[in-house]
Design a protein around this motif. Structure first.
Motif, short mmCIF file in Angstrom:
data_model
loop_
_atom_site.label_atom_id
_atom_site.label_comp_id
_atom_site.label_asym_id
_atom_site.label_seq_id
_atom_site.Cartn_x
_atom_site.Cartn_y
_atom_site.Cartn_z
N ALA A 70 0.22 -1.19 -3.22
CA ALA A 70 0.70 -0.76 -4.53
C ALA A 70 2.20 -1.02 -4.67
O ALA A 70 2.68 -1.48 -5.71
CB ALA A 70 0.40 0.72 -4.74
N ALA A 71 2.95 -0.74 -3.57
CA ALA A 71 4.39 -1.00 -3.61
C ALA A 71 4.68 -2.49 -3.76
O ALA A 71 5.57 -2.89 -4.51
CB ALA A 71 5.05 -0.46 -2.33
N ASN A 72 3.89 -3.31 -3.07
CA ASN A 72 4.07 -4.76 -3.20
C ASN A 72 3.78 -5.24 -4.61
O ASN A 72 4.49 -6.08 -5.16
CB ASN A 72 3.17 -5.48 -2.20
N GLU A 106 4.01 -3.48 -7.34
CA GLU A 106 5.07 -2.99 -8.21
C GLU A 106 6.32 -3.85 -8.07
O GLU A 106 6.96 -4.22 -9.07
CB GLU A 106 5.40 -1.54 -7.87
N THR A 109 -3.10 0.94 1.32
CA THR A 109 -3.21 1.02 -0.14
C THR A 109 -1.85 1.27 -0.78
O THR A 109 -1.47 0.65 -1.77
CB THR A 109 -4.19 2.14 -0.54
N GLN A 110 -1.09 2.19 -0.17
CA GLN A 110 0.25 2.50 -0.70
C GLN A 110 1.18 1.30 -0.60
O GLN A 110 1.93 0.99 -1.52
CB GLN A 110 0.83 3.69 0.07
N GLN A 111 1.10 0.57 0.54
CA GLN A 111 1.93 -0.61 0.72
C GLN A 111 1.55 -1.70 -0.29
O GLN A 111 2.42 -2.39 -0.85
CB GLN A 111 1.78 -1.15 2.15
N SER A 134 -5.84 3.24 6.10
CA SER A 134 -6.27 2.73 4.79
C SER A 134 -5.37 3.23 3.68
O SER A 134 -5.00 2.48 2.77
CB SER A 134 -7.72 3.16 4.53
N ALA A 135 -4.98 4.50 3.75
CA ALA A 135 -4.08 5.06 2.73
C ALA A 135 -2.72 4.36 2.78
O ALA A 135 -2.15 4.01 1.74
CB ALA A 135 -3.92 6.57 2.96
N ASP A 136 -2.21 4.14 4.02
CA ASP A 136 -0.92 3.44 4.16
C ASP A 136 -1.02 2.03 3.60
O ASP A 136 -0.11 1.54 2.91
CB ASP A 136 -0.50 3.39 5.63
#
Length: 282
Positions: A88-90, A92, A84-86, A80-82
């Motif tokens: 967010a990167a998308n 951005e 969420t981070q992905q 889930s953290a990965d």
């Protein structure tokens, strides 16, 4: 001397009576009872061991299940953290692309506006050049008509005098053919000139050899008043004998000269840059 100890066997007072003796248990009965007791104890021991084993197995199973659940939960949290981070990167990256696209669109608008302005400026310059060319052509024709009229008349005009037989027309024609050429200090043609080099070459077409520099050309002919100019008169700026610039009067208040590096060979109005004096060669 020690006394001999004789064991005394005490017997019940009824021991001699057969009916009062406790019956003896035979060996087979005792063995059977012992076997039953041993079996019970063995069963209890097995049951106890089995219960302990089951309890241990249950505890182990629960421990393994809890560990597996904890590991699975940790893996899910990590995933889930990965994710969420992905995400967010998308987001951005998409924001950066949107910003770049907006900036490119704005720049395209600016470039389009600049291009339109340049096109408009070129069109205006072309229209102005055409208007000026038409005016020059009209002036040339007017000058020719004036020259012909003056040649046929016995009287002289107060502003334009009669040129020598066709010589001035030759000079003017040569000068106008050089309009648009570059100005270069010391230039004597055929595509670049300075002021005195152009005047010298123009009069040479009519068979007149003029000095090379402006100062000498300013005293090469007969001085004339600026109010009585004729087509073909040499105009000068500065003092006679030390003039710093020369041109040729072409009629209608205009003169032609190799002006400067920014203008080149052009036709200009005397009203914008009045001459200091004039001389007549032809």
């Amino acid at each position: 001397m020690r006394e001999s100890l004789v064991p005394v066997v005490l017997m019940s007072h009824t021991a001699h009576i057969r009916s009062h003796r406790k019956p003896r248990r035979n060996a087979s009965t005792l063995a059977m009872r012992a076997g039953v007791a041993g079996g019970v104890l063995s069963t209890l021991a097995v049951a106890g061991a089995s219960g302990a084993a089951n309890a241990a197995e249950s505890t182990t199973t629960q421990t393994l299940d809890l560990s597996a659940l904890t590991a699975d939960l940790a893996a899910q949290v990590a995933q889930s953290a990965d994710a969420t981070q992905q995400a967010a990167a998308n987001y951005e990256l998409q924001a950066e692309r949107d910003a770049a696209a907006a900036q490119a669109a704005q720049q395209a608008k600016v470039d389009l506006a600049d291009a339109k302005a340049k096109v408009a400026a070129k069109k205006k310059a072309a229209d102005e050049a055409a208007r000026k060319a038409a005016a020059e052509e009209a002036a040339s024709r007017s000058s020719e008509r004036t020259t012909l009229s003056a040649s046929a008349s016995t009287s002289t005009s107060t502003t334009v005098s009669a040129p020598a037989s066709g010589s001035v027309a030759t000079v003017i024609a040569f000068l106008k053919a050089q309009v648009g050429d570059a100005y270069v200090m010391g230039g004597t043609g055929p595509n670049s000139w300075d002021c005195s080099g152009l005047v010298q070459a123009a009069f040479k077409q009519a068979g007149v050899d003029l000095p090379r520099v402006s100062g000498d050309q300013s005293v090469a002919g007969t001085p004339v008043s600026l109010s009585n100019l004729a087509v073909g008169d040499i105009l000068y700026w500065g003092s006679a004998g030390s003039a710093y610039h020369v041109g040729v009067y072409i009629g209608d208040g205009q003169y032609l000269d190799a002006a400067n590096p920014s203008k080149g060979v052009v036709i200009q109005d005397l009203s914008g840059y009045p001459a200091s004096g004039a001389v007549r060669v032809l």
